[in-house]
Design an enzyme around this catalytic site. Structure first.
Site, PDB file in Angstrom:
ATOM      1  N   SER A 169     -11.255   0.271   2.743  1.00  0.00           N
ATOM      2  CA  SER A 169     -10.561  -0.016   4.002  1.00  0.00           C
ATOM      3  C   SER A 169      -9.951   1.270   4.545  1.00  0.00           C
ATOM      4  O   SER A 169      -9.135   1.905   3.875  1.00  0.00           O
ATOM      5  CB  SER A 169      -9.457  -1.057   3.782  1.00  0.00           C
ATOM      6  OG  SER A 169     -10.016  -2.279   3.347  1.00  0.00           O
ATOM      7  N   ARG A 176       0.816  -1.224   0.000  1.00  0.00           N
ATOM      8  CA  ARG A 176       0.000   0.000   0.000  1.00  0.00           C
ATOM      9  C   ARG A 176       0.849   1.273   0.000  1.00  0.00           C
ATOM     10  O   ARG A 176       0.493   2.283   0.596  1.00  0.00           O
ATOM     11  CB  ARG A 176      -0.966   0.012   1.193  1.00  0.00           C
ATOM     12  CG  ARG A 176      -1.938  -1.143   1.226  1.00  0.00           C
ATOM     13  CD  ARG A 176      -2.871  -1.174   0.032  1.00  0.00           C
ATOM     14  NE  ARG A 176      -3.681  -2.384   0.074  1.00  0.00           N
ATOM     15  CZ  ARG A 176      -3.314  -3.556  -0.469  1.00  0.00           C
ATOM     16  NH1 ARG A 176      -2.177  -3.655  -1.130  1.00  0.00           N
ATOM     17  NH2 ARG A 176      -4.098  -4.613  -0.380  1.00  0.00           N
ATOM     18  N   GLU A 234      -5.192   4.028   5.475  1.00  0.00           N
ATOM     19  CA  GLU A 234      -5.046   3.767   4.037  1.00  0.00           C
ATOM     20  C   GLU A 234      -5.688   4.891   3.246  1.00  0.00           C
ATOM     21  O   GLU A 234      -5.259   5.232   2.149  1.00  0.00           O
ATOM     22  CB  GLU A 234      -5.680   2.425   3.666  1.00  0.00           C
ATOM     23  CG  GLU A 234      -5.533   2.079   2.199  1.00  0.00           C
ATOM     24  CD  GLU A 234      -5.884   0.628   1.889  1.00  0.00           C
ATOM     25  OE1 GLU A 234      -6.142   0.342   0.710  1.00  0.00           O
ATOM     26  OE2 GLU A 234      -5.895  -0.216   2.799  1.00  0.00           O
TER      27      GLU A 234
END
Length: 338
Positions: A236, A158, A330
């Site tokens: 998320s 990520r 995130e």
């Protein structure tokens, strides 16, 4: 004056001082240069951002270019160059319809193609970095086109070079290499394997895999749906923590753990949140933890950015108090902090 709540999947956010939509590479660069040294915010689908209730004191540039170029070789597969504004899942669907395999497990992820390498999006055992060969950008600092190879993108879980240098690079297009085929590589994610009715390590048809992934995402409220308030989210909210072996050893035996190549251990943010005392459906003001998945914080109706931040703060605090692990967001925070 554009209200940013109309351009984000969370449906929150105040006005932009200036808002422009651009469709060509020349328009993108012109909009950036017109902004000068003032702050700019680049958005596509607006699916991974939480914008302040006071909005953005600068220029918001919404990229909507949809160019697609392809080159197909019987040995090396397909090389596809896609404009940054293309809808990600539309692109995935197109690749499968044209007989290319690889992106099926990344089906249904909301957002644009240009956002994919920034976050190094991933799901069900794969990350987009596996398929990217190069990324063309506009370097705001040097005022020139800069092309990054896969290695130069510095992809991590990520994360990427672009995320580590916020505001400097504006992605223009992304090049992918995909193989031709109708069968997946071995399915490594147990939840997906179970959904497909196969064992972990077995392969499946790409079409069936896409269908299974979309169904799993819908069950979790992770597919955008105007009538499903659980999907009024930014996906998320937190990343799965990667911790030292010492920290991992202190977790309960039932906590999910996956070894990483650098010797650390990845665990599940959703498991940590759920086992710290946060429950599906918990609410604050107009914000709510999804009733389907604790990792998604949603707009249940009239949420403000502050409502969502307060929910996130409580989740982050409870996880730290219970497990000594600090969750990282995130979602990109614009004009707010957590």
């Amino acid at each position: 004056m554009a209200d940013l709540r109309d351009y984000t999947s969370l449906r929150v956010g105040g006005p932009a001082k200036k808002f422009v939509e651009v469709g060509t590479e020349a328009e993108i660069i012109a909009a950036i240069e017109t902004a000068g040294d003032s702050p700019i915010l680049i958005i596509g689908s607006g699916t991974n951002i939480l914008v302040s209730d006071t909005g953005f004191e600068g220029t918001v540039i919404r990229i909507v270019n949809h160019s697609l170029q392809s080159e197909i070789d019987a040995c090396s597969g397909a090389t596809l160059t896609i404009g940054a504004g293309e809808n990600w899942d539309d692109f995935v669907k197109t690749t499968l319809e044209r007989g290319f395999a690889g992106l099926e497990t990344l089906s249904g992820i909301p957002g644009s193609v240009g956002a994919a390498p920034i976050q190094n999006i991933g799901a069900y055992g794969h990350e987009v970095s596996e398929f990217i060969t190069r990324v063309r950008t506009y370097d705001r600092q040097k005022k020139e086109i800069k092309t990054f190879t896969n290695l130069e993108c510095e992809f991590e879980y990520r994360n990427s070079h672009f995320k580590s240098h916020p505001g400097r690079y504006v992605i223009l297009d992304v090049q992918f290499n995909l193989r031709q085929g109708e069968i997946t590589t071995p399915i490594t994610y147990s939840e997906l394997a179970t959904k497909l009715g196969i064992e972990v390590g077995e392969k499946a048809p790409v079409a069936a895999t896409r269908k299974a992934v979309l169904e799993l995402r819908a069950m979790k409220g992770m597919l955008l749906n105007k009538t499903d308030r659980d999907s009024w989210s930014a996906g998320s909210f937190f990343t799965n923590p990667i911790v030292s072996p010492e920290v991992a050893a202190k977790l309960p035996a039932e906590a999910p753990q996956w070894p990483t190549p650098d010797g650390r251990v990845k665990t599940s943010a959703a498991w940590l949140i759920e086992n710290s005392g946060i429950h599906k459906g918990d609410a604050h003001g107009g914000a709510r933890v999804s009733t389907k998945h604790v990792l998604a914080l949603t707009n249940a109706g009239n949420a403000t950015a502050n409502d969502i931040l307060e929910l996130a703060h409580v989740a982050k605090e409870k996880v730290y108090e219970k497990f000594g692990i600090t969750l990282e967001t995130e979602v990109n925070l614009v004009g707010v902090t957590l």
